[in-house]
Design a protein around this motif. Sequence first.
Motif, PDB file in Angstrom:
ATOM      1  N   ALA A 182       0.734   2.668   5.994  1.00 22.11           N
ATOM      2  CA  ALA A 182       0.237   1.843   4.901  1.00 22.11           C
ATOM      3  C   ALA A 182      -1.209   1.476   5.186  1.00 22.11           C
ATOM      4  O   ALA A 182      -1.510   0.906   6.241  1.00 22.11           O
ATOM      5  CB  ALA A 182       1.090   0.591   4.754  1.00 22.11           C
ATOM      6  N   CYS A 183      -2.105   1.824   4.260  1.00 25.38           N
ATOM      7  CA  CYS A 183      -3.522   1.513   4.437  1.00 25.38           C
ATOM      8  C   CYS A 183      -3.898   0.360   3.516  1.00 25.38           C
ATOM      9  O   CYS A 183      -3.745   0.458   2.299  1.00 25.38           O
ATOM     10  CB  CYS A 183      -4.394   2.732   4.149  1.00 25.38           C
ATOM     11  SG  CYS A 183      -6.146   2.366   4.419  1.00 25.38           S
ATOM     12  N   HIS A 184      -4.392  -0.705   4.137  1.00 27.25           N
ATOM     13  CA  HIS A 184      -4.739  -1.916   3.391  1.00 27.25           C
ATOM     14  C   HIS A 184      -6.240  -2.033   3.164  1.00 27.25           C
ATOM     15  O   HIS A 184      -6.725  -3.124   2.860  1.00 27.25           O
ATOM     16  CB  HIS A 184      -4.236  -3.148   4.163  1.00 27.25           C
ATOM     17  CG  HIS A 184      -2.758  -3.152   4.405  1.00 27.25           C
ATOM     18  ND1 HIS A 184      -1.870  -3.808   3.586  1.00 27.25           N
ATOM     19  CD2 HIS A 184      -2.000  -2.547   5.365  1.00 27.25           C
ATOM     20  CE1 HIS A 184      -0.629  -3.631   4.057  1.00 27.25           C
ATOM     21  NE2 HIS A 184      -0.678  -2.872   5.123  1.00 27.25           N
ATOM     22  N   CYS A 185      -6.995  -0.943   3.299  1.00 29.00           N
ATOM     23  CA  CYS A 185      -8.443  -1.032   3.069  1.00 29.00           C
ATOM     24  C   CYS A 185      -8.695  -1.311   1.589  1.00 29.00           C
ATOM     25  O   CYS A 185      -7.873  -0.999   0.728  1.00 29.00           O
ATOM     26  CB  CYS A 185      -9.170   0.224   3.551  1.00 29.00           C
ATOM     27  SG  CYS A 185      -9.167   1.628   2.414  1.00 29.00           S
ATOM     28  N   THR A 186      -9.847  -1.908   1.307  1.00 31.59           N
ATOM     29  CA  THR A 186     -10.093  -2.332  -0.070  1.00 31.59           C
ATOM     30  C   THR A 186     -10.246  -1.122  -1.006  1.00 31.59           C
ATOM     31  O   THR A 186      -9.900  -1.198  -2.169  1.00 31.59           O
ATOM     32  CB  THR A 186     -11.332  -3.244  -0.157  1.00 31.59           C
ATOM     33  OG1 THR A 186     -12.416  -2.621   0.520  1.00 31.59           O
ATOM     34  CG2 THR A 186     -11.046  -4.594   0.498  1.00 31.59           C
ATOM     35  N   ASN A 187     -10.725   0.013  -0.475  1.00 30.46           N
ATOM     36  CA  ASN A 187     -10.824   1.206  -1.312  1.00 30.46           C
ATOM     37  C   ASN A 187      -9.436   1.705  -1.723  1.00 30.46           C
ATOM     38  O   ASN A 187      -9.226   2.121  -2.864  1.00 30.46           O
ATOM     39  CB  ASN A 187     -11.578   2.315  -0.586  1.00 30.46           C
ATOM     40  CG  ASN A 187     -13.066   2.031  -0.482  1.00 30.46           C
ATOM     41  OD1 ASN A 187     -13.488   0.879  -0.577  1.00 30.46           O
ATOM     42  ND2 ASN A 187     -13.851   3.062  -0.273  1.00 30.46           N
ATOM     43  N   GLY A 199      -4.275   0.740  -7.083  1.00 31.52           N
ATOM     44  CA  GLY A 199      -3.955  -0.326  -8.027  1.00 31.52           C
ATOM     45  C   GLY A 199      -2.904  -1.257  -7.482  1.00 31.52           C
ATOM     46  O   GLY A 199      -2.156  -1.892  -8.218  1.00 31.52           O
ATOM     47  N   SER A 200      -2.842  -1.347  -6.148  1.00 31.81           N
ATOM     48  CA  SER A 200      -1.799  -2.132  -5.500  1.00 31.81           C
ATOM     49  C   SER A 200      -2.346  -2.740  -4.211  1.00 31.81           C
ATOM     50  O   SER A 200      -3.535  -2.646  -3.918  1.00 31.81           O
ATOM     51  CB  SER A 200      -0.595  -1.233  -5.230  1.00 31.81           C
ATOM     52  OG  SER A 200       0.493  -2.005  -4.769  1.00 31.81           O
ATOM     53  N   GLY A 201      -1.469  -3.345  -3.413  1.00 29.80           N
ATOM     54  CA  GLY A 201      -1.909  -4.011  -2.193  1.00 29.80           C
ATOM     55  C   GLY A 201      -2.243  -3.052  -1.074  1.00 29.80           C
ATOM     56  O   GLY A 201      -2.979  -3.396  -0.144  1.00 29.80           O
ATOM     57  N   ALA A 202      -1.695  -1.852  -1.121  1.00 27.71           N
ATOM     58  CA  ALA A 202      -1.929  -0.860  -0.067  1.00 27.71           C
ATOM     59  C   ALA A 202      -1.587   0.518  -0.605  1.00 27.71           C
ATOM     60  O   ALA A 202      -0.846   0.655  -1.581  1.00 27.71           O
ATOM     61  CB  ALA A 202      -1.061  -1.151   1.159  1.00 27.71           C
ATOM     62  N   MET A 203      -2.155   1.535   0.045  1.00 27.06           N
ATOM     63  CA  MET A 203      -1.776   2.918  -0.237  1.00 27.06           C
ATOM     64  C   MET A 203      -0.799   3.342   0.845  1.00 27.06           C
ATOM     65  O   MET A 203      -1.047   3.121   2.025  1.00 27.06           O
ATOM     66  CB  MET A 203      -3.024   3.809  -0.194  1.00 27.06           C
ATOM     67  CG  MET A 203      -2.808   5.206  -0.702  1.00 27.06           C
ATOM     68  SD  MET A 203      -2.734   5.306  -2.510  1.00 27.06           S
ATOM     69  CE  MET A 203      -4.469   5.573  -2.901  1.00 27.06           C
ATOM     70  N   HIS A 204       0.322   3.927   0.419  1.00 24.13           N
ATOM     71  CA  HIS A 204       1.313   4.394   1.382  1.00 24.13           C
ATOM     72  C   HIS A 204       1.166   5.897   1.558  1.00 24.13           C
ATOM     73  O   HIS A 204       1.337   6.656   0.598  1.00 24.13           O
ATOM     74  CB  HIS A 204       2.714   3.997   0.923  1.00 24.13           C
ATOM     75  CG  HIS A 204       2.954   2.514   1.067  1.00 24.13           C
ATOM     76  ND1 HIS A 204       2.530   1.605   0.132  1.00 24.13           N
ATOM     77  CD2 HIS A 204       3.527   1.807   2.060  1.00 24.13           C
ATOM     78  CE1 HIS A 204       2.859   0.380   0.545  1.00 24.13           C
ATOM     79  NE2 HIS A 204       3.465   0.475   1.706  1.00 24.13           N
ATOM     80  N   ILE A 237      -2.619   0.130   8.762  1.00 27.29           N
ATOM     81  CA  ILE A 237      -4.029   0.167   9.173  1.00 27.29           C
ATOM     82  C   ILE A 237      -4.872  -0.671   8.222  1.00 27.29           C
ATOM     83  O   ILE A 237      -4.461  -0.963   7.097  1.00 27.29           O
ATOM     84  CB  ILE A 237      -4.569   1.612   9.274  1.00 27.29           C
ATOM     85  CG1 ILE A 237      -4.490   2.338   7.934  1.00 27.29           C
ATOM     86  CG2 ILE A 237      -3.826   2.390  10.365  1.00 27.29           C
ATOM     87  CD1 ILE A 237      -5.166   3.719   7.945  1.00 27.29           C
ATOM     88  N   TRP A 238      -6.038  -1.047   8.709  1.00 31.06           N
ATOM     89  CA  TRP A 238      -6.959  -1.931   7.970  1.00 31.06           C
ATOM     90  C   TRP A 238      -6.277  -3.249   7.589  1.00 31.06           C
ATOM     91  O   TRP A 238      -6.486  -3.781   6.506  1.00 31.06           O
ATOM     92  CB  TRP A 238      -7.534  -1.239   6.718  1.00 31.06           C
ATOM     93  CG  TRP A 238      -8.537  -0.193   7.088  1.00 31.06           C
ATOM     94  CD1 TRP A 238      -8.302   1.156   7.141  1.00 31.06           C
ATOM     95  CD2 TRP A 238      -9.892  -0.383   7.514  1.00 31.06           C
ATOM     96  NE1 TRP A 238      -9.434   1.817   7.579  1.00 31.06           N
ATOM     97  CE2 TRP A 238     -10.429   0.895   7.809  1.00 31.06           C
ATOM     98  CE3 TRP A 238     -10.698  -1.505   7.693  1.00 31.06           C
ATOM     99  CZ2 TRP A 238     -11.732   1.065   8.261  1.00 31.06           C
ATOM    100  CZ3 TRP A 238     -11.997  -1.325   8.133  1.00 31.06           C
ATOM    101  CH2 TRP A 238     -12.497  -0.050   8.406  1.00 31.06           C
ATOM    102  N   THR A 239      -5.489  -3.766   8.558  1.00 31.51           N
ATOM    103  CA  THR A 239      -4.788  -5.027   8.271  1.00 31.51           C
ATOM    104  C   THR A 239      -5.770  -6.191   8.107  1.00 31.51           C
ATOM    105  O   THR A 239      -5.417  -7.210   7.523  1.00 31.51           O
ATOM    106  CB  THR A 239      -3.793  -5.365   9.391  1.00 31.51           C
ATOM    107  OG1 THR A 239      -4.495  -5.407  10.643  1.00 31.51           O
ATOM    108  CG2 THR A 239      -2.687  -4.321   9.479  1.00 31.51           C
TER     109      THR A 239
END
Length: 140
Positions: free
Chosen positions: A27-32, A38-43, A114-116
């Motif tokens: 799960a990537c939580h980077c702002t990009n 369109g969500s809190g993270a990209m899985h 990542i990018w927590t």
Amino acid sequence: MSDPITGGCLCGKIRYTVNQPLQNIIACHCTNCQKSSGSGAMHNAVAAASAVTFTAGNLKVFADTAASGNTLNRYFCGDCGSPIYSQRATMPEVMVIKVGTLDDSNHMKVTMNIWTKSARPWMHIDLATDCYPENRAPKT
Ligand SMILES: [Zn+2]
Ligand SMILES: [Zn+2]
């Protein structure tokens, strides 16, 4: 695994198969990724590019700039906008598949975050997973 893994976009024009097992979700939580998903993270699930075959549709690409300054190409369906995969310009041998586009991801597990440091407070993060404040290089 006898049957290949299949996936596609929301409108169905993009279809693909993956001829390698996919188990782990990053799960990537980077702002990009927040914007792109369109969500809190990209899985994401990391796959060898040689294992992925596109069977239908034409992808569009957005050349994003990662925090490192390197180009991260984000591939998506030009008709419905579903993000399908991303790929570092410097690592064409690796594809980062967007897990939500798989037809069946029920057996998969989030094993890394990542990018927590840019994760939103309303996103649940399982601290038992590997957590990194910033990036960690994808491995196949
Ligand atoms: Zn589509
Ligand atoms: Zn990201």
